[in-house]
Design a protein around this motif. Structure first.
Motif, PDB file in Angstrom:
ATOM      1  N   GLY A 128       0.808  -1.208   0.000  1.00 14.03           N
ATOM      2  CA  GLY A 128       0.000   0.000   0.000  1.00 14.03           C
ATOM      3  C   GLY A 128       0.841   1.257   0.000  1.00 14.03           C
ATOM      4  N   ILE A 129       0.167   2.389   0.054  1.00 15.48           N
ATOM      5  CA  ILE A 129       0.858   3.670  -0.016  1.00 15.48           C
ATOM      6  C   ILE A 129       1.754   3.888   1.197  1.00 15.48           C
ATOM      7  CG2 ILE A 129      -1.124   4.840   1.017  1.00 15.48           C
ATOM      8  CD1 ILE A 129       1.362   6.269  -1.582  1.00 15.48           C
ATOM      9  N   VAL A 130       1.286   3.455   2.391  1.00 14.79           N
ATOM     10  CA  VAL A 130       2.104   3.610   3.599  1.00 14.79           C
ATOM     11  C   VAL A 130       3.354   2.747   3.509  1.00 14.79           C
ATOM     12  CG1 VAL A 130       2.163   3.287   6.102  1.00 14.79           C
ATOM     13  CG2 VAL A 130       0.124   4.230   5.009  1.00 14.79           C
ATOM     14  N   ASP A 131       3.202   1.546   2.987  1.00 14.64           N
ATOM     15  CA  ASP A 131       4.345   0.650   2.825  1.00 14.64           C
ATOM     16  C   ASP A 131       5.367   1.251   1.864  1.00 14.64           C
ATOM     17  OD1 ASP A 131       6.014  -1.545   2.988  1.00 14.64           O
ATOM     18  OD2 ASP A 131       4.852  -2.747   1.579  1.00 14.64           O
ATOM     19  N   GLN A 132       4.902   1.813   0.775  1.00 17.92           N
ATOM     20  CA  GLN A 132       5.803   2.418  -0.194  1.00 17.92           C
ATOM     21  C   GLN A 132       6.494   3.652   0.378  1.00 17.92           C
ATOM     22  OE1 GLN A 132       3.625   3.112  -3.818  1.00 17.92           O
ATOM     23  NE2 GLN A 132       2.895   1.006  -3.955  1.00 17.92           N
ATOM     24  N   LEU A 133       5.743   4.483   1.087  1.00 17.46           N
ATOM     25  CA  LEU A 133       6.345   5.666   1.707  1.00 17.46           C
ATOM     26  C   LEU A 133       7.351   5.275   2.786  1.00 17.46           C
ATOM     27  CD1 LEU A 133       3.258   8.050   2.035  1.00 17.46           C
ATOM     28  CD2 LEU A 133       5.146   8.205   0.406  1.00 17.46           C
ATOM     29  N   THR A 134       7.037   4.206   3.516  1.00 22.19           N
ATOM     30  CA  THR A 134       7.970   3.726   4.539  1.00 22.19           C
ATOM     31  C   THR A 134       9.273   3.255   3.901  1.00 22.19           C
ATOM     32  OG1 THR A 134       6.135   3.042   5.950  1.00 22.19           O
ATOM     33  CG2 THR A 134       8.286   2.076   6.415  1.00 22.19           C
ATOM     34  N   SER A 135       9.190   2.554   2.789  1.00 24.76           N
ATOM     35  CA  SER A 135      10.398   2.098   2.089  1.00 24.76           C
ATOM     36  C   SER A 135      11.236   3.274   1.618  1.00 24.76           C
ATOM     37  CB  SER A 135      10.006   1.218   0.901  1.00 24.76           C
ATOM     38  OG  SER A 135       9.318   0.068   1.326  1.00 24.76           O
ATOM     39  N   VAL A 136      10.576   4.305   1.086  1.00 27.11           N
ATOM     40  CA  VAL A 136      11.302   5.504   0.645  1.00 27.11           C
ATOM     41  C   VAL A 136      11.957   6.189   1.832  1.00 27.11           C
ATOM     42  CG1 VAL A 136      11.048   7.799  -0.374  1.00 27.11           C
ATOM     43  CG2 VAL A 136       9.843   5.852  -1.374  1.00 27.11           C
ATOM     44  N   MET A 137      11.212   6.301   2.946  1.00 30.66           N
ATOM     45  CA  MET A 137      11.745   6.985   4.120  1.00 30.66           C
ATOM     46  C   MET A 137      12.930   6.227   4.725  1.00 30.66           C
ATOM     47  SD  MET A 137      10.052   7.739   7.821  1.00 30.66           S
ATOM     48  CE  MET A 137      10.567   6.110   8.318  1.00 30.66           C
ATOM     49  N   THR A 138      12.819   4.903   4.795  1.00 34.07           N
ATOM     50  CA  THR A 138      13.913   4.125   5.364  1.00 34.07           C
ATOM     51  C   THR A 138      15.164   4.204   4.486  1.00 34.07           C
ATOM     52  OG1 THR A 138      13.007   2.154   4.288  1.00 34.07           O
ATOM     53  CG2 THR A 138      12.410   2.528   6.575  1.00 34.07           C
TER      54      THR A 138
END
Length: 316
Positions: A128-138
């Motif tokens: 999902g969008i949160v998972d994708q944003l988390t990957s970018v942030m990490t």
């Protein structure tokens, strides 16, 4: 009794590690360029004066003799005296400990409170969008240096928005609001990397256990997804998460040195930088021992906590 024996064995095992760290730091400081005696004596000092100061400080003796003498004093609780200021090192460390403890504890608290739920939600809503944003942030958290993050926060939240001070420290005795106001930017700077680390490991660890039999059994019983994740899956995924929190202390210690210099906090990190610039051997050695001891202690506590999360792990 078994726990006490385990603690005793772990503490005994850390002694050679601390000795090795102290020896490496001691030798590297002595063979690196720069002479603290020459800086202390001044540019116009004669060779005789420099030699007299060196003899008074015991720096004219062989390295092994210096190390053994220093180690014997450390065992007795004497970390020496600052070459530059003449102040006992223990007093200097005591004067600079509070800001470092405050920044470190707040950083760990913020990072765990944000990182674990973020990683859990990213694993729950995989793709999902949160998972994708988390990957970018990490990824950004691992790639961007700590000092760069600090300067970004200074520009955005201090220079542009005017919300927080750029530098300075207010003790807790000055009021909780003022205390947190001065520490917000340093904590945000350190938390950026720490949150990324914890979120990444939390997501990966939870995804590994979500396909296990006990999770499928819990779902087959009709339990709500929230109960399945937090009561069954997360507890079994907690050991890697707790482990990475302990490992992250090493990143936190290194980040504190840089962050305190950026925000002019009078902590142990700033004391380390000032002592390195002044070639103040006793202070540098003592701070390294303190940081090493804190790292060992936290990892010992992490090891002891494993049994609380996973009953299959025994304290033996």
């Amino acid at each position: 009794m078994r726990v006490l024996l385990l603690i005793g064995r772990r503490v005994a095992a850390t002694v050679p590690v601390l000795v090795a760290v102290a020896l490496i730091a001691f030798v590297l400081l002595r063979i690196s360029s720069g002479d603290p005696v020459a800086q202390l004596a001044g540019d116009n000092a004669s060779p005789e004066v420099i030699a007299a100061i060196r003899a008074r400080l015991g720096l004219d003796q062989p390295l092994i003799v210096q190390f053994l003498q220093w180690g014997w004093h450390v065992v007795q609780g004497d970390l020496g005296t600052s070459i530059v200021s003449g102040t006992p090192v223990l007093r200097l460390i005591g004067q600079h400990t509070a800001p470092t403890i405050a920044v470190s504890l707040l950083t760990m608290l913020v990072s765990v409170v944000i990182g674990v739920p973020l990683g859990v939600y990213a694993a729950w809503r995989r793709g999902g969008i949160v998972d994708q944003l988390t990957s970018v942030m990490t990824t950004a958290g691992f790639a961007v240096p700590t000092f760069a993050v600090g300067y970004v926060w200074i520009y955005v939240l201090s220079m542009q928005a005017g919300l927080f001070p750029v530098q300075g420290y207010a003790p807790l005795s000055a009021g909780l609001g003022r205390f947190l106001w001065h520490l917000t930017l340093p904590v945000l700077t350190l938390s950026f990397v720490y949150v990324a680390l914890i979120a990444r490991v939390s997501r990966t660890s939870l995804l590994e256990v979500m396909s296990d039999d006990y999770v499928r059994t819990a779902r087959a019983k009709g339990l709500p997804e929230r109960v399945v994740i937090f009561r069954h899956a997360l507890r079994n995924a907690a050991v890697p998460i707790v482990s990475i929190i302990g490992i992250g202390v090493a990143l936190l210690i290194g980040g504190v040195v840089i962050t305190e210099s950026i925000f002019n906090l009078p902590g142990l990190g700033r004391l380390t930088v000032d002592s390195v610039m002044a070639r103040d051997y006793p202070v540098i050695q003592a701070v390294i021992i303190v940081f090493g001891g804190v790292y060992v202690l936290i990892n010992l506590l992490i090891d002891l906590s494993y049994a609380a999360f996973d009953p299959r792990i025994s304290l033996s």
